[in-house]
Write a protein that holds these residues in place. Structure first.
Motif, PDB file in Angstrom:
ATOM      1  N   ARG A  76       0.793  -1.222   0.000  1.00  0.00           N
ATOM      2  CA  ARG A  76       0.000   0.000   0.000  1.00  0.00           C
ATOM      3  C   ARG A  76       0.832   1.282   0.000  1.00  0.00           C
ATOM      4  NH1 ARG A  76      -5.510  -0.585   0.826  1.00  0.00           N
ATOM      5  NH2 ARG A  76      -6.097  -2.701   0.252  1.00  0.00           N
ATOM      6  N   ARG A  77       2.028   1.269   0.583  1.00  0.00           N
ATOM      7  CA  ARG A  77       2.842   2.477   0.654  1.00  0.00           C
ATOM      8  C   ARG A  77       3.772   2.635  -0.558  1.00  0.00           C
ATOM      9  NH1 ARG A  77       2.605   5.207   5.376  1.00  0.00           N
ATOM     10  NH2 ARG A  77       1.535   4.191   7.115  1.00  0.00           N
ATOM     11  N   TRP A  78       3.726   1.652  -1.448  1.00  0.00           N
ATOM     12  CA  TRP A  78       4.532   1.749  -2.675  1.00  0.00           C
ATOM     13  C   TRP A  78       3.764   2.517  -3.737  1.00  0.00           C
ATOM     14  CZ3 TRP A  78       7.388  -3.437  -4.076  1.00  0.00           C
ATOM     15  CH2 TRP A  78       8.236  -3.782  -3.018  1.00  0.00           C
ATOM     16  N   SER A  79       4.497   3.198  -4.570  1.00  0.00           N
ATOM     17  CA  SER A  79       3.870   3.822  -5.731  1.00  0.00           C
ATOM     18  C   SER A  79       3.601   2.751  -6.781  1.00  0.00           C
ATOM     19  CB  SER A  79       4.776   4.910  -6.311  1.00  0.00           C
ATOM     20  OG  SER A  79       5.915   4.321  -6.927  1.00  0.00           O
ATOM     21  N   VAL A  80       2.786   3.110  -7.759  1.00  0.00           N
ATOM     22  CA  VAL A  80       2.525   2.175  -8.860  1.00  0.00           C
ATOM     23  C   VAL A  80       3.830   1.862  -9.592  1.00  0.00           C
ATOM     24  CG1 VAL A  80       1.296   1.866 -11.039  1.00  0.00           C
ATOM     25  CG2 VAL A  80       0.157   2.993  -9.107  1.00  0.00           C
ATOM     26  N   ALA A  81       4.684   2.872  -9.745  1.00  0.00           N
ATOM     27  CA  ALA A  81       5.979   2.651 -10.396  1.00  0.00           C
ATOM     28  C   ALA A  81       6.826   1.658  -9.598  1.00  0.00           C
ATOM     29  CB  ALA A  81       6.722   3.975 -10.549  1.00  0.00           C
ATOM     30  N   ASP A  82       6.783   1.738  -8.261  1.00  0.00           N
ATOM     31  CA  ASP A  82       7.505   0.777  -7.419  1.00  0.00           C
ATOM     32  C   ASP A  82       6.995  -0.640  -7.668  1.00  0.00           C
ATOM     33  OD1 ASP A  82       9.046   2.756  -6.201  1.00  0.00           O
ATOM     34  OD2 ASP A  82       7.578   3.052  -4.583  1.00  0.00           O
ATOM     35  N   LEU A  83       5.680  -0.780  -7.777  1.00  0.00           N
ATOM     36  CA  LEU A  83       5.086  -2.095  -8.014  1.00  0.00           C
ATOM     37  C   LEU A  83       5.519  -2.653  -9.369  1.00  0.00           C
ATOM     38  CD1 LEU A  83       1.528  -1.300  -6.629  1.00  0.00           C
ATOM     39  CD2 LEU A  83       3.169  -2.876  -5.607  1.00  0.00           C
ATOM     40  N   LEU A  84       5.631  -1.779 -10.365  1.00  0.00           N
ATOM     41  CA  LEU A  84       6.103  -2.224 -11.675  1.00  0.00           C
ATOM     42  C   LEU A  84       7.558  -2.696 -11.607  1.00  0.00           C
ATOM     43  CD1 LEU A  84       4.598   0.511 -14.032  1.00  0.00           C
ATOM     44  CD2 LEU A  84       3.787  -1.835 -13.724  1.00  0.00           C
ATOM     45  N   ARG A  85       8.380  -1.969 -10.846  1.00  0.00           N
ATOM     46  CA  ARG A  85       9.777  -2.385 -10.700  1.00  0.00           C
ATOM     47  C   ARG A  85       9.860  -3.737  -9.987  1.00  0.00           C
ATOM     48  NH1 ARG A  85      10.750   3.316 -10.524  1.00  0.00           N
ATOM     49  NH2 ARG A  85      10.098   3.465  -8.343  1.00  0.00           N
ATOM     50  N   PHE A  86       8.995  -3.933  -9.002  1.00  0.00           N
ATOM     51  CA  PHE A  86       8.966  -5.218  -8.291  1.00  0.00           C
ATOM     52  C   PHE A  86       8.540  -6.334  -9.244  1.00  0.00           C
ATOM     53  CE2 PHE A  86       6.738  -8.402  -5.672  1.00  0.00           C
ATOM     54  CZ  PHE A  86       7.761  -8.730  -4.779  1.00  0.00           C
ATOM     55  N   GLY A  87       7.556  -6.051 -10.087  1.00  0.00           N
ATOM     56  CA  GLY A  87       7.126  -7.039 -11.073  1.00  0.00           C
ATOM     57  C   GLY A  87       8.255  -7.418 -12.012  1.00  0.00           C
ATOM     58  N   VAL A 116       1.263   6.562 -12.463  1.00  0.00           N
ATOM     59  CA  VAL A 116       2.278   5.617 -11.981  1.00  0.00           C
ATOM     60  C   VAL A 116       3.007   6.136 -10.742  1.00  0.00           C
ATOM     61  CG1 VAL A 116       2.599   4.543 -14.226  1.00  0.00           C
ATOM     62  CG2 VAL A 116       3.997   6.530 -13.596  1.00  0.00           C
ATOM     63  N   GLN A 117       2.946   7.440 -10.462  1.00  0.00           N
ATOM     64  CA  GLN A 117       3.619   7.964  -9.276  1.00  0.00           C
ATOM     65  C   GLN A 117       2.722   7.959  -8.039  1.00  0.00           C
ATOM     66  OE1 GLN A 117       6.825   8.383  -9.393  1.00  0.00           O
ATOM     67  NE2 GLN A 117       6.738   7.927 -11.595  1.00  0.00           N
ATOM     68  N   GLN A 118       1.484   7.579  -8.216  1.00  0.00           N
ATOM     69  CA  GLN A 118       0.543   7.562  -7.085  1.00  0.00           C
ATOM     70  C   GLN A 118       0.788   6.358  -6.198  1.00  0.00           C
ATOM     71  OE1 GLN A 118      -1.202   9.322  -5.015  1.00  0.00           O
ATOM     72  NE2 GLN A 118      -2.837   9.903  -6.453  1.00  0.00           N
ATOM     73  N   ARG A 119       0.658   6.531  -4.876  1.00  0.00           N
ATOM     74  CA  ARG A 119       0.778   5.413  -3.953  1.00  0.00           C
ATOM     75  C   ARG A 119      -0.451   4.533  -4.038  1.00  0.00           C
ATOM     76  NH1 ARG A 119       2.811   7.178   1.971  1.00  0.00           N
ATOM     77  NH2 ARG A 119       0.745   6.299   2.387  1.00  0.00           N
ATOM     78  N   ALA A 120      -0.242   3.242  -3.831  1.00  0.00           N
ATOM     79  CA  ALA A 120      -1.337   2.287  -3.968  1.00  0.00           C
ATOM     80  C   ALA A 120      -2.464   2.569  -2.986  1.00  0.00           C
ATOM     81  CB  ALA A 120      -0.824   0.859  -3.781  1.00  0.00           C
ATOM     82  N   ASP A 121      -2.145   3.030  -1.778  1.00  0.00           N
ATOM     83  CA  ASP A 121      -3.197   3.265  -0.789  1.00  0.00           C
ATOM     84  C   ASP A 121      -4.009   4.522  -1.073  1.00  0.00           C
ATOM     85  OD1 ASP A 121      -1.282   5.135  -0.124  1.00  0.00           O
ATOM     86  OD2 ASP A 121      -1.078   4.520   1.962  1.00  0.00           O
ATOM     87  N   ARG A 122      -3.635   5.280  -2.100  1.00  0.00           N
ATOM     88  CA  ARG A 122      -4.397   6.467  -2.466  1.00  0.00           C
ATOM     89  C   ARG A 122      -5.207   6.271  -3.747  1.00  0.00           C
ATOM     90  NH1 ARG A 122       0.379  10.883  -1.057  1.00  0.00           N
ATOM     91  NH2 ARG A 122       0.328  10.551   1.218  1.00  0.00           N
ATOM     92  N   LEU A 123      -5.211   5.046  -4.240  1.00  0.00           N
ATOM     93  CA  LEU A 123      -6.012   4.714  -5.402  1.00  0.00           C
ATOM     94  C   LEU A 123      -7.391   4.232  -4.978  1.00  0.00           C
ATOM     95  CD1 LEU A 123      -3.336   2.675  -7.415  1.00  0.00           C
ATOM     96  CD2 LEU A 123      -4.012   5.063  -7.815  1.00  0.00           C
ATOM     97  N   SER A 124      -8.358   4.356  -5.864  1.00  0.00           N
ATOM     98  CA  SER A 124      -9.686   3.816  -5.599  1.00  0.00           C
ATOM     99  C   SER A 124      -9.647   2.292  -5.700  1.00  0.00           C
ATOM    100  CB  SER A 124     -10.693   4.365  -6.597  1.00  0.00           C
ATOM    101  OG  SER A 124     -10.419   3.866  -7.902  1.00  0.00           O
ATOM    102  N   GLY A 125     -10.708   1.643  -5.245  1.00  0.00           N
ATOM    103  CA  GLY A 125     -10.773   0.186  -5.340  1.00  0.00           C
ATOM    104  C   GLY A 125     -10.669  -0.302  -6.769  1.00  0.00           C
ATOM    105  N   GLY A 126     -11.351   0.390  -7.686  1.00  0.00           N
ATOM    106  CA  GLY A 126     -11.273   0.014  -9.090  1.00  0.00           C
ATOM    107  C   GLY A 126      -9.880   0.201  -9.652  1.00  0.00           C
TER     108      GLY A 126
END
Length: 231
Positions: free
Chosen positions: A83-94, A117-127
């Motif tokens: 949740r505290r990672w950005s979308v870009a962080d999640l892509l790097r992890f992938g 992609v710079q938004q943190r996962a916990d600040r995104l909507s459920g969708g």
């Protein structure tokens, strides 16, 4: 060749069978709805198909070969993003954890659906979180996509968006959900579980042609009320 084959697949926890003698197959390119009441064994089946559980009995084959985790992408019901990672962080992890990773496909998917992609996962909507989880699955370049209740806790508009995405994916999909109406618009195959066993499986068209029901909802309800051996 079949995209997915299960033969006499079963999982037992001590003396209780969560899934027993499940035999079915999916053709390449199918979009299969996995349905059944709570406790029917849906999550157990998905965990067996994705390699998260080891079967007590039986086997799983993906595209004619024993199960290889790299060929299957899984989106769990709780969409376990950091949740505290950005979308870009999640892509790097992938990219770091998947040998077949395709950064261009994953990034293009996110841009198409306006996910910052710079938004943190916990600040995104459920969708949006569901779409990020799908982007990670698509980037893995798997041959089979498994989705466990991806529509849970989404509002109607987000459900429509997610199911539109699933409809457009050029990949074999196994999708579990309780929302039968949404599944009927996207899926072309059905696996119905009841009490840990496969009650019905096959293509929608063939199943409806051999039954008095005219909709998937009626077909599922009839088989749950009047269980028969798998077909």
């Amino acid at each position: 060749m079949k995209a997915l084959e299960a033969g006499e697949l079963g999982k037992r926890y001590r003396k209780r069978w969560a899934l027993r003698e499940a035999t079915f197959e999916l053709p390449v390119g199918a979009r299969c709805a996995l349905v059944g009441p709570n406790g029917a064994g849906k999550t157990t089946l998905l965990n067996l198909v994705t390699g998260l559980l080891t079967p007590t009995t039986g086997r799983v084959r993906v595209f004619g070969r024993p199960l290889e985790v790299s060929r299957v992408a899984f989106v769990a019901q709780d969409k376990p993003l950091y949740r505290r990672w950005s979308v870009a962080d999640l892509l790097r992890f992938g990219a770091a954890t998947n040998p077949r990773w395709d950064q261009h496909i994953a990034t293009s998917f996110l841009l198409t659906h306006d996910i910052p992609v710079q938004q943190r996962a916990d600040r995104l909507s459920g969708g949006q979180r569901t779409l990020v989880a799908l982007a990670l699955a698509v980037g893995k370049r798997a041959d089979l996509l498994v989705l466990d209740e991806p529509l849970a806790e989404l509002d109607p508009l987000a459900r429509i968006q997610v199911m539109d995405v699933v409809r457009e994916l050029e990949i074999t999909v196994l999708l579990s959900s309780h929302i039968l109406a949404d599944l009927a618009e996207v899926c072309d195959h059905l696996i119905l579980l009841g009490a840990g066993q496969v009650r019905l499986c096959g293509g929608f068209t063939d199943l409806l042609a051999s039954h008095s029901a005219t909709t998937m909802e009626d077909l599922v309800l009839d088989y749950l009320r009047n269980p028969e051996p798998a077909r």
